[in-house]
Design a protein around this motif. Structure first.
Motif, PDB file in Angstrom:
ATOM      1  N   HIS A 107       0.852  -1.197   0.000  1.00  0.00           N
ATOM      2  CA  HIS A 107       0.000   0.000   0.000  1.00  0.00           C
ATOM      3  C   HIS A 107       0.884   1.241   0.000  1.00  0.00           C
ATOM      4  CE1 HIS A 107      -3.298  -2.734   0.994  1.00  0.00           C
ATOM      5  NE2 HIS A 107      -2.440  -3.294   1.827  1.00  0.00           N
ATOM      6  N   TYR A 108       0.674   2.094  -0.998  1.00  0.00           N
ATOM      7  CA  TYR A 108       1.467   3.312  -1.156  1.00  0.00           C
ATOM      8  C   TYR A 108       0.607   4.409  -1.770  1.00  0.00           C
ATOM      9  CZ  TYR A 108       5.827   0.747  -0.265  1.00  0.00           C
ATOM     10  OH  TYR A 108       6.829   0.008   0.319  1.00  0.00           O
ATOM     11  N   ALA A 109       1.094   5.634  -1.664  1.00  0.00           N
ATOM     12  CA  ALA A 109       0.442   6.765  -2.327  1.00  0.00           C
ATOM     13  C   ALA A 109       1.053   6.956  -3.713  1.00  0.00           C
ATOM     14  CB  ALA A 109       0.615   8.035  -1.505  1.00  0.00           C
ATOM     15  N   VAL A 110       0.202   7.321  -4.680  1.00  0.00           N
ATOM     16  CA  VAL A 110       0.660   7.599  -6.036  1.00  0.00           C
ATOM     17  C   VAL A 110       0.091   8.943  -6.484  1.00  0.00           C
ATOM     18  CG1 VAL A 110       0.821   5.146  -6.627  1.00  0.00           C
ATOM     19  CG2 VAL A 110      -1.280   6.422  -7.164  1.00  0.00           C
ATOM     20  N   GLY A 170       4.991   6.886  -8.577  1.00  0.00           N
ATOM     21  CA  GLY A 170       4.990   6.596  -7.146  1.00  0.00           C
ATOM     22  C   GLY A 170       6.315   5.975  -6.755  1.00  0.00           C
ATOM     23  N   HIS A 171       6.328   5.338  -5.606  1.00  0.00           N
ATOM     24  CA  HIS A 171       7.544   4.688  -5.137  1.00  0.00           C
ATOM     25  C   HIS A 171       7.166   3.558  -4.199  1.00  0.00           C
ATOM     26  CE1 HIS A 171       6.634   7.012  -1.557  1.00  0.00           C
ATOM     27  NE2 HIS A 171       7.449   6.207  -0.887  1.00  0.00           N
ATOM     28  N   VAL A 172       8.111   2.681  -3.978  1.00  0.00           N
ATOM     29  CA  VAL A 172       8.010   1.679  -2.913  1.00  0.00           C
ATOM     30  C   VAL A 172       9.268   1.766  -2.080  1.00  0.00           C
ATOM     31  CG1 VAL A 172       6.563   0.129  -4.292  1.00  0.00           C
ATOM     32  CG2 VAL A 172       9.041  -0.194  -4.272  1.00  0.00           C
ATOM     33  N   GLY A 173       9.177   1.355  -0.828  1.00  0.00           N
ATOM     34  CA  GLY A 173      10.361   1.289   0.014  1.00  0.00           C
ATOM     35  C   GLY A 173      11.100  -0.026  -0.229  1.00  0.00           C
ATOM     36  N   LEU A 220      11.949  -5.599  -4.756  1.00  0.00           N
ATOM     37  CA  LEU A 220      12.334  -6.979  -5.043  1.00  0.00           C
ATOM     38  C   LEU A 220      11.173  -7.935  -4.789  1.00  0.00           C
ATOM     39  CD1 LEU A 220      15.898  -7.000  -3.425  1.00  0.00           C
ATOM     40  CD2 LEU A 220      15.254  -6.553  -5.816  1.00  0.00           C
ATOM     41  N   VAL A 221      10.415  -7.666  -3.750  1.00  0.00           N
ATOM     42  CA  VAL A 221       9.257  -8.513  -3.442  1.00  0.00           C
ATOM     43  C   VAL A 221       8.276  -8.528  -4.609  1.00  0.00           C
ATOM     44  CG1 VAL A 221       7.251  -8.766  -1.934  1.00  0.00           C
ATOM     45  CG2 VAL A 221       9.481  -8.189  -0.946  1.00  0.00           C
ATOM     46  N   HIS A 222       8.056  -7.362  -5.216  1.00  0.00           N
ATOM     47  CA  HIS A 222       7.106  -7.258  -6.327  1.00  0.00           C
ATOM     48  C   HIS A 222       7.742  -7.589  -7.683  1.00  0.00           C
ATOM     49  CE1 HIS A 222       3.405  -5.554  -4.558  1.00  0.00           C
ATOM     50  NE2 HIS A 222       4.211  -5.038  -3.649  1.00  0.00           N
ATOM     51  N   VAL A 237      17.784  13.865   3.071  1.00  0.00           N
ATOM     52  CA  VAL A 237      16.875  13.672   1.937  1.00  0.00           C
ATOM     53  C   VAL A 237      17.456  12.672   0.946  1.00  0.00           C
ATOM     54  CG1 VAL A 237      15.769  14.801  -0.023  1.00  0.00           C
ATOM     55  CG2 VAL A 237      15.797  15.943   2.199  1.00  0.00           C
ATOM     56  N   ARG A 238      18.745  12.754   0.690  1.00  0.00           N
ATOM     57  CA  ARG A 238      19.379  11.818  -0.249  1.00  0.00           C
ATOM     58  C   ARG A 238      19.327  10.391   0.289  1.00  0.00           C
ATOM     59  NH1 ARG A 238      19.829  14.384  -5.192  1.00  0.00           N
ATOM     60  NH2 ARG A 238      20.471  16.540  -4.808  1.00  0.00           N
ATOM     61  N   ARG A 239      19.520  10.227   1.587  1.00  0.00           N
ATOM     62  CA  ARG A 239      19.408   8.882   2.172  1.00  0.00           C
ATOM     63  C   ARG A 239      17.981   8.365   2.054  1.00  0.00           C
ATOM     64  NH1 ARG A 239      22.339  11.160   6.406  1.00  0.00           N
ATOM     65  NH2 ARG A 239      20.510  11.067   7.787  1.00  0.00           N
ATOM     66  N   LEU A 240      17.016   9.268   2.239  1.00  0.00           N
ATOM     67  CA  LEU A 240      15.611   8.903   2.087  1.00  0.00           C
ATOM     68  C   LEU A 240      15.351   8.375   0.680  1.00  0.00           C
ATOM     69  CD1 LEU A 240      12.594   9.037   3.121  1.00  0.00           C
ATOM     70  CD2 LEU A 240      12.531  11.308   2.103  1.00  0.00           C
ATOM     71  N   GLU A 241      15.849   9.078  -0.306  1.00  0.00           N
ATOM     72  CA  GLU A 241      15.643   8.661  -1.702  1.00  0.00           C
ATOM     73  C   GLU A 241      16.269   7.309  -1.972  1.00  0.00           C
ATOM     74  OE1 GLU A 241      16.282   7.661  -5.612  1.00  0.00           O
ATOM     75  OE2 GLU A 241      17.996   8.360  -4.417  1.00  0.00           O
ATOM     76  N   ARG A 242      17.459   7.061  -1.440  1.00  0.00           N
ATOM     77  CA  ARG A 242      18.150   5.794  -1.701  1.00  0.00           C
ATOM     78  C   ARG A 242      17.428   4.615  -1.063  1.00  0.00           C
ATOM     79  NH1 ARG A 242      22.756   9.138  -0.888  1.00  0.00           N
ATOM     80  NH2 ARG A 242      22.999   8.434   1.275  1.00  0.00           N
ATOM     81  N   GLY A 243      16.571   4.876  -0.096  1.00  0.00           N
ATOM     82  CA  GLY A 243      15.795   3.806   0.524  1.00  0.00           C
ATOM     83  C   GLY A 243      14.504   3.495  -0.200  1.00  0.00           C
ATOM     84  N   THR A 244      14.279   4.141  -1.332  1.00  0.00           N
ATOM     85  CA  THR A 244      13.051   3.929  -2.097  1.00  0.00           C
ATOM     86  C   THR A 244      13.390   3.634  -3.552  1.00  0.00           C
ATOM     87  OG1 THR A 244      12.746   6.252  -2.772  1.00  0.00           O
ATOM     88  CG2 THR A 244      11.878   5.613  -0.613  1.00  0.00           C
ATOM     89  N   VAL A 245      12.396   3.092  -4.266  1.00  0.00           N
ATOM     90  CA  VAL A 245      12.509   2.875  -5.708  1.00  0.00           C
ATOM     91  C   VAL A 245      11.278   3.498  -6.358  1.00  0.00           C
ATOM     92  CG1 VAL A 245      12.601   1.178  -7.571  1.00  0.00           C
ATOM     93  CG2 VAL A 245      13.818   0.752  -5.427  1.00  0.00           C
ATOM     94  N   GLY A 246      11.515   4.489  -7.204  1.00  0.00           N
ATOM     95  CA  GLY A 246      10.410   5.163  -7.874  1.00  0.00           C
ATOM     96  C   GLY A 246       9.994   4.434  -9.138  1.00  0.00           C
TER      97      GLY A 246
END
Length: 231
Positions: free
Chosen positions: A39-42, A55-58, A63-65, A147-156
């Motif tokens: 579940h995510y916001a888009v 959107g993005h996933v954490g 990999l799960v998807h 902010v950069r660390r935040l981005e690296r923890g997600t995949v857009g």
């Protein structure tokens, strides 16, 4: 989602509206280990005028998807609610559930870090904009490293759907007086099922139906017109 022509939504503008107003979605993938859902916001892609979303996933949900490698189903759930058979009047009836839902399916494109960062910023700005004192993603005490660390923890991702199924089941198969009663009940505070958003969706759908009926030629009018032309 099984489609019914009476309840089908096909207008791109209406579909975009529903997606925009209901950004919290369910992502579903069929994997080697079975179905998985997140579940995510888009957001609608603001550079496009179609049904493309971003959107993005954490991590590690990418990999799960198997994000970017297999079809992704995005379920957009609009307003919905219970309808009591008592609201139909003194006739045989059973309960039902009114709802609006849009399903978007396709293989998403993964975003480069820079674009993913811009999407994350848009997401924050979208939801912070409703607050009296919005706090953007770059606002202190956040700094660039954070902010950069935040981005690296997600995949857009960007998804341009290759399959779309959209449905609004809002009592379109009921007479106007019954629909008006259901809307009144849905909007009333006298029931635990009151939902102003669902009432608004019902009004929108039925106003469109009534306008279409009013604009349609009456039965026999075409024949009468042809007879008149022959005079």
């Amino acid at each position: 989602m099984r489609q019914n022509p009476s309840f089908a939504m096909t207008d791109a503008g209406e579909l975009r509206r529903v997606i925009d107003e209901n950004p919290w979605v369910t992502l579903v993938s069929a994997t080697d280990d079975g179905l998985v859902a997140s579940h995510y916001a888009v957001l609608l892609d603001h550079e496009r005028d179609d049904l493309t979303i971003v959107g993005h996933v954490g991590r590690p949900d990418d990999l799960v998807h198997g994000l970017g490698e297999r079809e992704l189903l995005v379920v957009v759930q609009g307003p919905h609610g219970y309808v009591s058979p008592a609201w139909y009047g003194d006739v045989p009836a059973v309960p039902t559930w009114n709802f609006v839902s849009v399903h978007l399916a396709g293989i998403p494109e993964l975003l480069a870090p820079g674009e993913n960062l811009r999407v994350l910023e848009r997401l924050v700005d979208r939801f912070e904009s409703g607050l009296a004192e919005p706090r953007g993603m770059w606002a202190p005490p956040n700094d660039e490293d954070f902010v950069r660390r935040l981005e690296r923890g997600t995949v857009g991702f960007r998804l341009t759907p290759t399959r779309v199924t959209a449905k609004r089941k809002l009592s379109q198969n009921r007479p106007d007086d019954v629909v008006d009663e259901i809307i009144a009940r849905v909007e009333s505070g006298d029931t635990p099922y009151a939902d102003a958003r669902l009432g608004a969706e019902m009004r929108r759908a039925h106003d469109a139906l009534r306008a279409a009926r009013a604009a349609a030629p009456s039965p026999g009018s075409e024949t009468r017109s042809r007879i008149g032309e022959g005079r």
